[in-house]
Design a protein around this motif. Structure first.
Motif, short mmCIF file in Angstrom:
data_model
loop_
_atom_site.label_atom_id
_atom_site.label_comp_id
_atom_site.label_asym_id
_atom_site.label_seq_id
_atom_site.Cartn_x
_atom_site.Cartn_y
_atom_site.Cartn_z
N ASN A 185 0.93 -1.17 0.04
CA ASN A 185 -0.09 0.15 0.03
C ASN A 185 0.93 1.25 -0.12
O ASN A 185 1.03 1.70 1.29
N LEU B 231 0.88 4.70 -1.01
CA LEU B 231 -0.40 5.93 -1.35
C LEU B 231 0.27 6.72 -2.33
O LEU B 231 1.66 7.14 -2.41
N TYR C 28 -12.26 1.47 6.40
CA TYR C 28 -11.03 1.60 5.69
C TYR C 28 -10.91 0.10 4.66
O TYR C 28 -11.36 -0.86 5.09
N TYR D 95 -8.72 -1.33 1.75
CA TYR D 95 -7.24 -1.28 1.18
C TYR D 95 -7.12 -2.01 -0.21
O TYR D 95 -7.90 -3.29 -0.29
N SER E 40 -13.34 5.14 3.49
CA SER E 40 -11.76 5.47 2.99
C SER E 40 -11.29 4.47 2.26
O SER E 40 -10.83 3.45 2.83
N LYS F 14 -8.04 3.23 0.38
CA LYS F 14 -6.43 3.32 0.33
C LYS F 14 -6.15 2.71 -0.43
O LYS F 14 -5.77 1.27 -0.40
N ASP G 1 -3.24 1.47 -3.55
CA ASP G 1 -1.75 1.48 -4.02
C ASP G 1 -1.77 2.33 -5.31
O ASP G 1 -2.57 2.04 -6.02
N LYS G 2 -0.76 2.92 -5.25
CA LYS G 2 -0.63 3.84 -6.61
C LYS G 2 -0.48 3.12 -7.99
O LYS G 2 -0.57 3.62 -9.05
N TYR H 82 -10.52 9.41 -0.90
CA TYR H 82 -9.43 8.79 -1.21
C TYR H 82 -8.17 9.02 -0.55
O TYR H 82 -7.95 10.28 -0.32
N THR H 83 -7.50 8.31 0.32
CA THR H 83 -6.19 8.53 1.04
C THR H 83 -5.33 8.69 0.29
O THR H 83 -4.93 7.82 -0.55
N THR H 84 -4.33 9.72 0.56
CA THR H 84 -3.15 10.14 -0.20
C THR H 84 -2.09 10.80 0.72
O THR H 84 -2.30 10.81 1.80
N LYS H 85 -0.86 10.57 0.33
CA LYS H 85 0.31 11.42 1.07
C LYS H 85 0.29 12.71 0.42
O LYS H 85 -0.30 12.90 -0.73
#
Length: 158
Positions: A46, A48, A65, A67, A119, A121, A123-124, A148-151
């Protein structure tokens, strides 16, 4: 015959237990503060993606969540190398998303059910097809609040 009798040596007085409840509550508060809440044990990769315009979610509202990503190297033998969905601590198929959301809603108080946010999460490097399938299942269960959870970072460097 004497009116006054001499006291016999009775030894030690009994131990006072008046402060025992205070000690118990201090220990209780200590363990409540010092205990770490268990996070999900990720079985997928994962990493992000990055985004530059992000907002934090309100911690007071319930969040579930989901994933999405390839299984981590420890689980490649069991689950293969295709993208998988992890709900809580289990790798599951798209068909279980509806049951997962129903279970999450059942665990909430009735007044919090409309505020449930899902949410994602993702993987890119995950494929868009799995994400689309999950979103379709969320629509079927009327779970329309999706995040959408991101950095934080530059979106062009993904």
């Amino acid at each position: 015959m004497s009116k006054f009798k001499k006291k016999k040596d009775g030894g030690l007085p009994p131990i006072s237990t008046a402060s025992l409840p205070d000690i118990v509550f201090m220990l209780l508060f200590f363990f409540m503060v010092a205990t770490v809440i268990k996070e999900d044990n990720l079985k997928i990769q994962n990493q992000l993606p990055k985004a530059n315009q992000i907002e934090k979610l309100d911690k007071k509202k319930p969040i579930s969540y989901i994933y999405i990503g390839k299984p981590s190297p420890n689980y490649v033998d069991t689950y293969g190398t295709e993208d998988r969905i992890q709900l809580n601590d289990k790798l599951q198929s798209v068909k279980e998303v509806q049951a997962f959301i129903a279970a999450e809603r059942a665990a909430l108080a009735e007044e919090l059910v409309p505020t449930l946010t899902v949410s994602l999460k993702v993987d890119k490097d995950a494929k868009m097809g799995v994400l689309t399938d999950v979103k379709q299942e969320l629509r079927k269960t009327n779970a329309l609040k999706i995040n959408y959870t991101t950095k934080k970072g530059d979106a062009l460097t993904n």
